[in-house]
Design a protein around this motif. Structure first.
Motif, short mmCIF file in Angstrom:
data_model
loop_
_atom_site.label_atom_id
_atom_site.label_comp_id
_atom_site.label_asym_id
_atom_site.label_seq_id
_atom_site.Cartn_x
_atom_site.Cartn_y
_atom_site.Cartn_z
N ARG A 134 -59.15 -65.12 -45.00
CA ARG A 134 -57.93 -64.17 -44.32
C ARG A 134 -57.05 -64.56 -42.85
NH1 ARG A 134 -55.95 -60.53 -47.66
NH2 ARG A 134 -56.82 -61.00 -49.18
N ALA A 135 -58.61 -64.14 -42.39
CA ALA A 135 -59.26 -63.80 -40.61
C ALA A 135 -58.43 -64.65 -39.74
CB ALA A 135 -60.19 -63.75 -40.06
N ALA A 136 -58.72 -66.19 -40.85
CA ALA A 136 -57.83 -67.49 -39.58
C ALA A 136 -57.04 -67.31 -39.92
CB ALA A 136 -58.60 -68.91 -40.32
N ALA A 137 -55.94 -67.29 -41.06
CA ALA A 137 -54.38 -66.68 -41.13
C ALA A 137 -53.83 -66.04 -40.29
CB ALA A 137 -53.93 -66.68 -42.29
N GLY A 138 -54.47 -64.67 -40.30
CA GLY A 138 -53.93 -63.72 -39.16
C GLY A 138 -54.05 -64.03 -38.05
N ARG A 139 -55.31 -64.66 -37.20
CA ARG A 139 -55.10 -65.25 -36.02
C ARG A 139 -54.08 -66.47 -35.38
NH1 ARG A 139 -62.22 -66.46 -35.79
NH2 ARG A 139 -62.58 -64.41 -35.34
N LEU A 140 -53.97 -67.33 -36.97
CA LEU A 140 -53.05 -68.01 -36.71
C LEU A 140 -51.56 -67.69 -36.90
CD1 LEU A 140 -51.81 -71.33 -36.64
CD2 LEU A 140 -51.91 -70.89 -39.39
N THR A 141 -51.40 -66.65 -38.11
CA THR A 141 -49.88 -66.26 -37.32
C THR A 141 -49.71 -65.61 -36.23
OG1 THR A 141 -50.19 -65.86 -39.73
CG2 THR A 141 -48.41 -64.62 -38.93
N TYR A 142 -51.13 -64.71 -35.77
CA TYR A 142 -50.72 -63.89 -34.07
C TYR A 142 -50.36 -64.61 -33.04
CZ TYR A 142 -52.27 -61.59 -30.24
OH TYR A 142 -52.03 -60.62 -29.18
N ALA A 143 -50.80 -66.44 -33.03
CA ALA A 143 -51.11 -67.31 -32.16
C ALA A 143 -49.53 -67.50 -31.78
CB ALA A 143 -52.34 -67.83 -32.19
N ARG A 144 -49.27 -68.26 -33.04
CA ARG A 144 -47.51 -68.07 -33.45
C ARG A 144 -46.71 -67.29 -33.14
NH1 ARG A 144 -48.20 -71.56 -39.57
NH2 ARG A 144 -48.00 -73.34 -38.29
N GLU A 145 -46.79 -66.21 -33.35
CA GLU A 145 -45.96 -65.35 -32.91
C GLU A 145 -45.81 -65.51 -31.57
OE1 GLU A 145 -47.05 -61.99 -35.50
OE2 GLU A 145 -45.94 -62.48 -37.08
#
Length: 406
Positions: free
Chosen positions: A273-284
């Motif tokens: 879950r944390a990795a998915a959140g980091r990935l979403t924030y980095a892409r945005e």
């Protein structure tokens, strides 16, 4: 009812080689077979063996990967070309690729064409023919530790240098990170050789050294390096460096290297879950600065293009092994010298230390009632007369008093 023989499978190390030559991640291969990525890792490490329908599907997929290119590990001269042709054919059929670099749009004017090893690791050098090993055993019986290390270095180092450059934006630090990672691997080679994923072990070590916060205190790391010549590359590198290090690492592993989300979370020591959140924030964050990179495929292509801009080259394997051995000798000698100094200091202390109890000298006390010293002052007139009179009488002396008897 009689049961037919199991479908034959190649050795575990050959299974992994075929998957990597076909530019497939464990997650993509697991999706095709219908199992979890951890199950594929166990099959490739030899800890488990597939059975039933999974074994048949896995065998067919490996045969399809090895079919167009032939026996890529044993062919002489045509192995590399066959593997590249098979990868290109599968890319056309699937339409997407994760690890290999894709050019779906024409390159910009003056842009550097991405190299094949920007993210996709180069195929390992052809090893001498060895006798086949039984299923479930690693086939490294014919290689010395130095040869196995050199093969791993040639397989991973070119891509890791480019990935470390995307993490740090510094060419020298990228080379240093990869060299330090492989030096640690050579120091712990028995552990790395038995690891199910040696390339992942070295990659994690290189990323950790590249993102270490202690580099900011080094003098030569404070000087700014020349940016990429292209304006778009400078903008992308600046957007990457604005991200926090964990988010930057997650974005590179998932959108650059092509790892699945569970593998990315495990390598970054975070939950899925944390990795998915980091990935979403980095892409945005990257898309906010560069809207044209909102597409993950375009972001992958641009990352590979930026990684190839520096034309970074890794050092030779013997040089890395020699540096590791020199460092080990230095610290060994330093430890021996420190031990000798400690033993000498202890012996000197035992030799000079007192052998009996000596009571401490008590501290002095202040004595009261003693009149203070007074310096002699000028004599008065009466004292001067008394002094003169005493001086005159002293040579003859005063009259002597005799006792009287009664």
């Amino acid at each position: 009812m009689t049961r037919g023989p199991d479908t034959p499978l190649p050795p575990p190390h050959e299974r992994r080689r075929l998957r990597e030559a076909g530019a497939l991640t464990r997650a993509r291969l697991a999706e095709r077979v219908g199992v979890r990525p951890g199950t594929v890792r166990a099959w490739e490490s030899g800890r488990r063996s597939p059975s039933g329908r999974n074994r048949e599907a896995y065998a067919k997929l490996l045969a399809a990967l090895a079919g167009p290119a032939g026996t890529a590990g044993d062919a002489e001269g045509g192995a590399g070309a066959g593997a590249l042709e098979s990868v290109s054919a599968r890319q056309k059929e699937e339409g997407t690729a994760v690890v290999t670099v894709r050019l779906e749009k024409p390159a910009r004017r003056g842009a550097v064409v991405p190299e094949a090893s920007a993210f996709a690791q180069a195929p390992p050098p052809a090893a001498p023919r060895r006798e086949p090993v039984p299923d479930g055993h690693e086939g490294t019986a014919g290689l010395t530790p130095a040869q196995a290390f050199d093969a791993l270095y040639a397989f991973c180092a070119p891509a890791l240098v480019r990935q470390a450059y995307l993490l740090t934006g510094r060419r020298d630090l990228a080379r240093e990170s990869v060299e330090r990672a492989f030096q640690r691997a050579w120091d712990r080679w028995p552990e790395v050789a038995r690891d199910p994923d040696p390339a992942g072990w070295v990659r994690a070590a290189a990323y950790e050294w590249a993102l270490s916060p202690w580099h900011r205190w080094r003098r030569h790391d404070r000087r700014a390096e020349p940016p990429p010549p292209d304006a778009d590359d400078r903008a992308l590198l600046g957007a990457l460096l604005r991200l926090p290090p964990p988010y930057r690492r997650t974005l590179l592993l998932y959108d650059g290297v092509g790892l699945g989300l569970p593998e990315t979370a495990a390598e970054t020591e975070a939950s899925t879950r944390a990795a998915a959140g980091r990935l979403t924030y980095a892409r945005e964050s990257v898309a906010a600065l560069l809207p044209e990179l909102s597409d993950p495929d375009e972001l992958h292509r641009r990352l590979a293009e930026l990684a190839s801009t520096g034309r970074l080259r890794a050092a030779e394997p013997p040089e890395v092994r020699g540096g590791s051995e020199r460092r080990a000798r230095f610290w060994t000698r330093a430890a021996v010298a420190f031990t000798v100094a400690l033993i000498g200091t202890t012996a000197l202390t035992l030799r000079t230390a007192p052998t009996r109890y000596e009571p401490p000298v008590p501290a002095g006390e202040t004595v009261r009632g003693v009149p203070p010293r007074v310096a002699p002052g000028p004599l008065s007139e009466e004292r001067r007369e008394l002094r003169d009179r005493l001086r005159e009488e002293l040579p003859g002396g005063p009259e002597r008093l005799a006792p009287q008897t009664r």
